[in-house]
Design a protein around this motif. Structure first.
Motif, mmCIF file in Angstrom:
data_model
loop_
_atom_site.group_PDB
_atom_site.id
_atom_site.type_symbol
_atom_site.label_atom_id
_atom_site.label_comp_id
_atom_site.label_asym_id
_atom_site.label_seq_id
_atom_site.Cartn_x
_atom_site.Cartn_y
_atom_site.Cartn_z
ATOM 1 N N LYS A 162 0.828 -1.213 0.000
ATOM 2 C CA LYS A 162 0.000 0.000 0.000
ATOM 3 C C LYS A 162 0.859 1.258 0.000
ATOM 4 N N LEU A 163 1.958 1.234 0.751
ATOM 5 C CA LEU A 163 2.844 2.395 0.777
ATOM 6 C C LEU A 163 3.470 2.620 -0.599
ATOM 7 N N LEU A 164 3.932 1.548 -1.237
ATOM 8 C CA LEU A 164 4.554 1.688 -2.550
ATOM 9 C C LEU A 164 3.568 2.212 -3.583
ATOM 10 N N VAL A 165 2.328 1.742 -3.533
ATOM 11 C CA VAL A 165 1.314 2.251 -4.455
ATOM 12 C C VAL A 165 1.119 3.744 -4.248
ATOM 13 N N SER A 166 1.101 4.161 -2.981
ATOM 14 C CA SER A 166 0.946 5.586 -2.682
ATOM 15 C C SER A 166 2.130 6.395 -3.202
ATOM 16 N N LEU A 167 3.341 5.911 -2.969
ATOM 17 C CA LEU A 167 4.533 6.629 -3.424
ATOM 18 C C LEU A 167 4.613 6.682 -4.945
ATOM 19 N N ARG A 168 4.207 5.593 -5.598
ATOM 20 C CA ARG A 168 4.228 5.572 -7.060
ATOM 21 C C ARG A 168 3.158 6.463 -7.670
ATOM 22 N N GLY A 169 2.263 6.963 -6.867
ATOM 23 C CA GLY A 169 1.245 7.860 -7.380
ATOM 24 C C GLY A 169 1.836 9.087 -8.039
ATOM 25 N N ALA A 170 3.070 9.444 -7.665
ATOM 26 C CA ALA A 170 3.742 10.574 -8.309
ATOM 27 C C ALA A 170 4.130 10.244 -9.738
ATOM 28 N N ALA A 171 4.162 8.947 -10.068
ATOM 29 C CA ALA A 171 4.577 8.530 -11.399
ATOM 30 C C ALA A 171 3.420 8.011 -12.240
ATOM 31 N N SER A 172 2.430 7.421 -11.600
ATOM 32 C CA SER A 172 1.345 6.803 -12.359
ATOM 33 C C SER A 172 0.075 6.747 -11.534
ATOM 34 N N ALA A 173 -1.033 7.095 -12.165
ATOM 35 C CA ALA A 173 -2.333 7.014 -11.495
ATOM 36 C C ALA A 173 -2.926 5.617 -11.626
ATOM 37 N N THR A 174 -2.406 4.812 -12.544
ATOM 38 C CA THR A 174 -2.926 3.465 -12.764
ATOM 39 C C THR A 174 -1.804 2.464 -12.575
ATOM 40 N N GLN A 175 -1.902 1.654 -11.535
ATOM 41 C CA GLN A 175 -0.881 0.666 -11.224
ATOM 42 C C GLN A 175 -1.514 -0.712 -11.273
ATOM 43 N N ILE A 176 -0.958 -1.585 -12.092
ATOM 44 C CA ILE A 176 -1.561 -2.877 -12.393
ATOM 45 C C ILE A 176 -0.685 -3.986 -11.817
ATOM 46 N N PRO A 177 -1.168 -4.703 -10.800
ATOM 47 C CA PRO A 177 -0.365 -5.809 -10.263
ATOM 48 C C PRO A 177 -0.344 -6.984 -11.229
ATOM 49 N N LYS A 178 0.787 -7.704 -11.250
ATOM 50 C CA LYS A 178 0.886 -8.890 -12.087
ATOM 51 C C LYS A 178 -0.097 -9.945 -11.586
ATOM 52 N N GLY A 179 -0.593 -10.754 -12.510
ATOM 53 C CA GLY A 179 -1.564 -11.781 -12.161
ATOM 54 C C GLY A 179 -2.728 -11.769 -13.134
ATOM 55 N N ALA A 180 -3.680 -12.672 -12.910
ATOM 56 C CA ALA A 180 -4.795 -12.830 -13.836
ATOM 57 C C ALA A 180 -5.632 -11.560 -13.940
ATOM 58 N N GLU A 181 -5.979 -10.979 -12.787
ATOM 59 C CA GLU A 181 -6.781 -9.760 -12.817
ATOM 60 C C GLU A 181 -5.992 -8.604 -13.424
ATOM 61 N N GLY A 182 -4.700 -8.552 -13.116
ATOM 62 C CA GLY A 182 -3.860 -7.521 -13.709
ATOM 63 C C GLY A 182 -3.791 -7.644 -15.220
ATOM 64 N N ALA A 183 -3.728 -8.886 -15.717
ATOM 65 C CA ALA A 183 -3.685 -9.094 -17.164
ATOM 66 C C ALA A 183 -4.955 -8.571 -17.820
ATOM 67 N N ALA A 185 -6.842 -6.170 -16.653
ATOM 68 C CA ALA A 185 -6.780 -4.710 -16.584
ATOM 69 C C ALA A 185 -5.870 -4.148 -17.665
ATOM 70 N N LEU A 186 -4.772 -4.839 -17.922
ATOM 71 C CA LEU A 186 -3.828 -4.417 -18.954
ATOM 72 C C LEU A 186 -4.499 -4.414 -20.331
ATOM 73 N N LEU A 187 -5.264 -5.442 -20.603
ATOM 74 C CA LEU A 187 -5.991 -5.509 -21.875
ATOM 75 C C LEU A 187 -6.971 -4.352 -22.006
ATOM 76 N N ARG A 188 -7.653 -4.027 -20.901
ATOM 77 C CA ARG A 188 -8.626 -2.920 -20.954
ATOM 78 C C ARG A 188 -7.932 -1.602 -21.245
ATOM 79 N N VAL A 189 -6.759 -1.390 -20.641
ATOM 80 C CA VAL A 189 -6.033 -0.138 -20.868
ATOM 81 C C VAL A 189 -5.683 0.011 -22.343
ATOM 82 N N LEU A 190 -5.112 -1.024 -22.927
ATOM 83 C CA LEU A 190 -4.697 -0.942 -24.330
ATOM 84 C C LEU A 190 -5.891 -0.893 -25.276
#
Length: 298
Positions: A162-183, A185-190
């Motif tokens: 949770k802390l890393l997601v918060s810190l990465r907010g300065a770089a990206s508003a959308t952070q996709i974890p690896k895994g089935a659900e992340g995959a 989400a990745l398809l939806r983005v593209l």
């Protein structure tokens, strides 16, 4: 096969070890946040150089280095290891300061390729590796108006995650974890014309063997497969630490997709090309790559 942990061990990890680890990480992060950027980066580098060589991961890094550079003497390997730990310590210390780094400390070469990707009306993919401070690529892209959805591996400790997601907010508003659900989400983005940032230099057991420093390394083909599937530009990008907390990001022109008609063969050809590119960059600045990964089979 690893022996399953007992219910008690899982309980202790979840209710004792993880909260204690998270408290330590939050405290260190608060210290780095309170310091000016250059002092925080320097302190992180000192901690990395001092503590890192004593950690178990140093053995993995040394083994990787000696296999990648069998011609280098021990003294040079030692120097690269110290530089790697310095870079890693600085990277950790710089997380609370990503906004300022993006505003003041990044020079961009090849930015026109990122701008073209932003303006072409379709999605796109930027690929890189764990080079210098690898979060800087997303920061630099945002500076150019190109918002990246970032694919990442979630830490085992959810509180740290949770802390890393918060810190990465300065770089990206959308952070996709690896895994089935992340995959998915990745398809939806593209599919909706979004842009994705991916690091392609970690071992992936579900990948394919592709040469890297003269030895096959299990390499994920998602970037190549998705780029060809959606017909979007795929650009490689390099981050370099110049001095202290100053960086250069270089974005290369879009890769030309192989056109044999065999999607699997074409993706392998592209990943071989990208691995060679990463290898060239690492050879130029070996202390700025994260040698801690178990990138190759034993």
């Amino acid at each position: 096969m690893a022996k399953p942990r007992s219910p008690l061990a899982r309980w202790l990890t979840r209710n004792l070890a993880h909260p204690l680890e998270a408290a330590l990480v939050h405290g260190v992060n608060a210290l780095f946040r309170a310091l000016p950027l250059d002092r925080a980066s320097a302190l992180g580098g000192w901690i990395g150089r001092t503590v890192g060589p004593r950690l178990p991961g140093n053995r993995t890094a040394r083994r990787n280095l000696t296999r990648a550079f069998p011609e280098k003497p021990v003294a040079e390997i030692d120097s690269i290891l110290r530089g790697m730990w310095d870079n890693l310590g600085r990277t950790i210390a710089e997380y609370p300061h990503l906004d300022r780094i993006g505003a003041e400390r990044v020079e961009v070469t090849g930015g026109e390729h990122a701008v073209a990707m932003r303006e072409d009306g379709k999605g796109g993919i930027l690929v890189s590796g764990h080079l210098a401070n690898w979060e800087i690529l997303s920061v630099a892209a945002r500076k150019l108006g190109l918002e990246l959805a970032v694919v990442y591996r979630a830490p085992n400790n959810p509180y740290v995650g949770k802390l890393l997601v918060s810190l990465r907010g300065a770089a990206s508003a959308t952070q996709i974890p690896k895994g089935a659900e992340g995959a998915r989400a990745l398809l939806r983005v593209l599919a909706t014309g979004g842009h994705v940032g991916m690091l392609i230099d970690q071992k992936m057991n579900d990948g394919i063997p592709v040469p890297f420093f003269g030895r096959d390394a299990m390499t994920v083909t998602a970037a190549a497969q998705l780029g060809m599937r959606f017909g979007v530009p795929l650009c490689a990008a390099r981050t370099e630490r110049l001095e202290g907390a100053n960086f250069r990001v270089t974005v290369l022109p879009p890769e030309a997709y192989p056109t044999s008609g065999d999607r699997n063969a074409d993706s392998r050809i592209l990943m071989e090309r990208l691995n060679r590119l990463l290898e060239d960059w690492i050879r130029e600045r070996p202390a700025q790559w994260l040698w801690l990964h178990r990138r190759w089979p034993d």
